[in-house]
Enzyme design. Structure first.
Site, PDB file in Angstrom:
ATOM      1  N   GLY A  18       0.842  -1.204   0.000  1.00 58.71           N
ATOM      2  CA  GLY A  18       0.000   0.000   0.000  1.00 58.71           C
ATOM      3  C   GLY A  18       0.862   1.233   0.000  1.00 58.71           C
ATOM      4  O   GLY A  18       1.999   1.215   0.488  1.00 58.71           O
ATOM      5  N   GLY A  20       0.409   5.660   0.258  1.00 51.86           N
ATOM      6  CA  GLY A  20      -0.526   6.790   0.353  1.00 51.86           C
ATOM      7  C   GLY A  20       0.255   8.016   0.770  1.00 51.86           C
ATOM      8  O   GLY A  20       1.457   7.937   1.007  1.00 51.86           O
ATOM      9  N   GLU A  21      -0.450   9.162   0.900  1.00 46.52           N
ATOM     10  CA  GLU A  21       0.288  10.357   1.309  1.00 46.52           C
ATOM     11  C   GLU A  21       0.815  10.151   2.724  1.00 46.52           C
ATOM     12  O   GLU A  21       1.799  10.732   3.142  1.00 46.52           O
ATOM     13  CB  GLU A  21      -0.610  11.609   1.224  1.00 46.52           C
ATOM     14  N   PHE A  22       0.156   9.210   3.470  1.00 45.57           N
ATOM     15  CA  PHE A  22       0.584   8.980   4.859  1.00 45.57           C
ATOM     16  C   PHE A  22       1.927   8.269   4.935  1.00 45.57           C
ATOM     17  O   PHE A  22       2.689   8.399   5.860  1.00 45.57           O
ATOM     18  CB  PHE A  22      -0.462   8.130   5.592  1.00 45.57           C
ATOM     19  N   VAL A  25       2.408   0.773   3.373  1.00 42.62           N
ATOM     20  CA  VAL A  25       2.001  -0.423   4.106  1.00 42.62           C
ATOM     21  C   VAL A  25       2.817  -1.587   3.554  1.00 42.62           C
ATOM     22  O   VAL A  25       2.991  -1.693   2.334  1.00 42.62           O
ATOM     23  CB  VAL A  25       0.492  -0.722   3.945  1.00 42.62           C
ATOM     24  N   LYS A  40       1.920  -0.649   8.801  1.00 38.08           N
ATOM     25  CA  LYS A  40       1.825   0.667   8.168  1.00 38.08           C
ATOM     26  C   LYS A  40       2.872   1.586   8.809  1.00 38.08           C
ATOM     27  O   LYS A  40       2.937   1.705  10.031  1.00 38.08           O
ATOM     28  CB  LYS A  40       0.442   1.287   8.346  1.00 38.08           C
ATOM     29  N   ASP A 137     -15.346   5.762   8.475  1.00 42.95           N
ATOM     30  CA  ASP A 137     -14.688   5.736   7.157  1.00 42.95           C
ATOM     31  C   ASP A 137     -14.872   4.395   6.473  1.00 42.95           C
ATOM     32  O   ASP A 137     -13.941   3.849   5.871  1.00 42.95           O
ATOM     33  CB  ASP A 137     -13.186   6.066   7.285  1.00 42.95           C
ATOM     34  N   ASN A 142     -11.467  -0.040   2.760  1.00 46.76           N
ATOM     35  CA  ASN A 142     -11.283  -0.352   4.189  1.00 46.76           C
ATOM     36  C   ASN A 142     -11.993  -1.627   4.611  1.00 46.76           C
ATOM     37  O   ASN A 142     -12.110  -1.899   5.806  1.00 46.76           O
ATOM     38  CB  ASN A 142     -11.760   0.833   5.049  1.00 46.76           C
ATOM     39  N   ASP A 180      -8.639  -0.056   9.041  1.00 51.67           N
ATOM     40  CA  ASP A 180      -8.335   1.382   9.084  1.00 51.67           C
ATOM     41  C   ASP A 180      -9.216   2.133  10.075  1.00 51.67           C
ATOM     42  O   ASP A 180     -10.216   2.741   9.703  1.00 51.67           O
ATOM     43  CB  ASP A 180      -8.447   2.009   7.692  1.00 51.67           C
TER      44      ASP A 180
HETATM   45  C1  LIG Z   1      -3.122  -1.223   1.681  1.00 56.07           C
HETATM   46  N1  LIG Z   1      -3.327  -2.468   2.407  1.00 56.07           N
HETATM   47  C2  LIG Z   1      -3.316  -3.707   1.841  1.00 56.07           C
HETATM   48  C3  LIG Z   1      -3.538  -4.653   2.842  1.00 56.07           C
HETATM   49  C4  LIG Z   1      -3.549  -6.112   2.592  1.00 56.07           C
HETATM   50  C5  LIG Z   1      -4.915  -6.519   2.079  1.00 56.07           C
HETATM   51  O1  LIG Z   1      -4.801  -7.779   1.526  1.00 56.07           O
HETATM   52  C6  LIG Z   1      -3.694  -3.964   4.073  1.00 56.07           C
HETATM   53  C7  LIG Z   1      -3.942  -4.331   5.403  1.00 56.07           C
HETATM   54  C8  LIG Z   1      -4.040  -3.330   6.375  1.00 56.07           C
HETATM   55  C9  LIG Z   1      -3.856  -1.955   6.065  1.00 56.07           C
HETATM   56  C10 LIG Z   1      -3.883  -0.888   7.078  1.00 56.07           C
HETATM   57  C11 LIG Z   1      -4.838   0.131   6.975  1.00 56.07           C
HETATM   58  C12 LIG Z   1      -4.878   1.158   7.921  1.00 56.07           C
HETATM   59  C13 LIG Z   1      -4.001   1.160   9.004  1.00 56.07           C
HETATM   60  C14 LIG Z   1      -3.036   0.164   9.103  1.00 56.07           C
HETATM   61  C15 LIG Z   1      -2.988  -0.850   8.135  1.00 56.07           C
HETATM   62 CL1  LIG Z   1      -1.768  -2.039   8.298  1.00 56.07          CL
HETATM   63  C16 LIG Z   1      -3.617  -1.592   4.734  1.00 56.07           C
HETATM   64  C17 LIG Z   1      -3.541  -2.593   3.751  1.00 56.07           C
HETATM   65  C18 LIG Z   1      -4.329  -4.013   7.628  1.00 56.07           C
HETATM   66  O2  LIG Z   1      -4.523  -3.500   8.739  1.00 56.07           O
HETATM   67  N2  LIG Z   1      -4.369  -5.352   7.390  1.00 56.07           N
HETATM   68  C19 LIG Z   1      -4.158  -5.596   6.076  1.00 56.07           C
HETATM   69  O3  LIG Z   1      -4.152  -6.720   5.576  1.00 56.07           O
END
Ligand SMILES: Cn1cc(CCO)c2c3c(c(-c4ccccc4Cl)cc21)C(=O)NC3=O
Length: 291
Positions: A18, A20-22, A25, A40, A137, A142, A180
Site C-alpha cells: 500500500g 498513500g500520502e501517509f 504499508v 503501516k 470511514d 477499508n 483502518d
Molecule cells: C493497503 N493495504 C493492503 C492490505 C492487505 C490486504 O490484503 C492492508 C492491510 C491493512 C492496512 C492498514 C490500513 C490502515 C491502518 C493500518 C494498516 Cl496495516 C492496509 C492494507 C491491515 O490493517 N491489514 C491488512 O491486511
C-alpha cells in the site's frame, strides 16, 4: 538509541502492499513467530495536528476494540526515527476495492458475495457500535478479505456394507473485516474527522452528529451499491446530492429485496436506516434454514 530500528530488528519486509500520502504499508514476516503481518509506516505527525489525532485515534480504537472476527486485529504500535508504526493482522485476500477493480474487467461481484460482505461488516459494526464507538470511514478500500483453506474430515455410514466411509473435504472460507480505524470516534463526545466524501451522508456534512452509527450504515449502503453497480461514486455535485435524496439507479441482475435494503440503508433520514443489529438479523442475509 535513535538509529536502532525495532521494525528491521523484529521483521523481514516482504513487499509493499500500500502507498498513500501517509506513507506505506508493508507485508512483513515476524522473525521470531514466523507469522505474516501488515505494517503501516507513516511519518510521525506534528504534535497537536489533526494527523496526530487520527494516528492516536487509530491506536486507542484498536486497543479498545481488541479481538473480533470482523475487525482487523491490532498487535502493536510504536514510534521510531520520526515514523509512527502500526502492526496489524494481514488479510491475504486484498480489499473489497481490489475485488471491484478485478470485476471491472471480468464478472461483476454477485449478490451472494455482497450479502456475505454486508453480513460480516454489519457484525463488525454491531460490535464497534456496542462499545459506543463509530468507524466513520467505511468504504471498499477499508473492507479487507481473508481467505482460509479449511480441511474437514468427513465420515459417512456407507449404505450397503455399513462401513464408515471417510473422505477429506476442502473448503475455502472467506471472511470480510473492517480495517483502518483512523476515523473511529466515540458517540459520547464525538471528535468527528470526516471520512471519504463519496460515502459521507448529508447530515454529517451539516455537522449533525446525533446519529453517528447511522453514518456507518449509510457508508456501508453506498459501499455495497458501488460494488454492485461497478461505477465509481460522485465526489460532489448533482449526482452526489441526488443519491442523498435517496435516488439510486436500478441494479440489473440484483433482487428487488436487495435493492430495497440498500435504499433503506442510504435513506436521507438517519433514523429510518436500519441498525447494524437489525442488518445482522435481516431475513435476506440469514442463511436459509434447512426445513
Ligand atoms: C493497503 N493495504 C493492503 C492490505 C492487505 C490486504 O490484503 C492492508 C492491510 C491493512 C492496512 C492498514 C490500513 C490502515 C491502518 C493500518 C494498516 Cl496495516 C492496509 C492494507 C491491515 O490493517 N491489514 C491488512 O491486511
Amino acid at each position: 538509541e535513535a538509529n536502532v530500528s525495532r521494525y528491521h530488528h523484529e521483521f523481514l519486509e516482504l513487499e509493499q502492499i500500500g502507498q498513500g500520502e501517509f506513507g506505506g504499508v508493508y507485508k512483513c514476516r515476524h522473525r521470531l513467530d514466523g507469522c505474516i503481518y501488515a505494517i503501516k509506516k507513516s511519518l510521525k505527525p506534528v504534535a497537536g495536528s489533526v494527523n496526530e489525532r487520527i494516528a492516536l485515534n487509530e491506536v486507542y480504537a484498536h486497543a479498545v476494540l481488541g479481538k473480533h472476527p470482523h475487525v482487523v486485529r491490532y498487535y502493536s504500535a510504536w514510534a521510531e526515527n520520526d515514523h509512527m508504526i502500526i502492526q496489524n493482522e494481514y488479510c491475504n485476500g486484498g480489499s473489497l476495492a481490489d475485488l471491484m477493480e478485478k470485476s471491472k474487467s471480468g464478472k461483476k461481484i454477485d449478490e451472494f458475495t455482497l450479502k456475505q460482505v454486508l453480513l460480516h461488516v454489519a457484525k463488525g459494526l454491531k460490535y464497534i457500535h456496542s462499545l459506543q464507538l463509530v468507524h466513520m470511514d467505511i468504504k471498499p478500500a477499508n473492507v479487507f478479505v481473508s481467505r482460509e483453506q479449511k480441511v474437514y474430515l468427513h465420515s459417512e455410514e456407507s449404505a450397503d456394507d455399513g462401513f464408515e466411509e471417510e473422505h477429506i473435504e476442502e473448503e475455502e472460507e472467506v471472511t470480510y473485516k473492517i480495517g483502518d480505524l483512523g476515523h473511529v470516534t466515540s458517540i459520547v463526545n464525538p471528535q468527528v474527522e470526516e471520512g471519504d466524501c463519496r460515502y459521507l451522508p448529508r447530515e454529517i456534512l451539516q455537522e449533525d452528529f446525533s446519529h453517528l452509527q447511522k453514518a456507518d450504515i449509510f457508508a456501508l449502503g453506498l459501499t455495497l451499491y458501488e460494488a454492485a453497480r461497478g461505477e465509481p461514486l460522485p465526489l460532489n455535485g448533482e449526482e452526489w446530492h441526488a443519491i442523498r435524496n435517496g435516488e439510486l439507479q436500478p441494479l440489473p441482475g440484483f433482487s428487488i429485496e436487495w435493492q430495497m435494503l440498500l435504499k433503506q440503508m442510504v435513506q436521507t433520514d438517519p433514523t429510518v436506516r436500519p441498525t447494524a443489529s437489525q442488518l445482522v438479523h435481516h431475513p435476506t442475509l440469514c442463511p436459509p434454514t434447512v426445513m
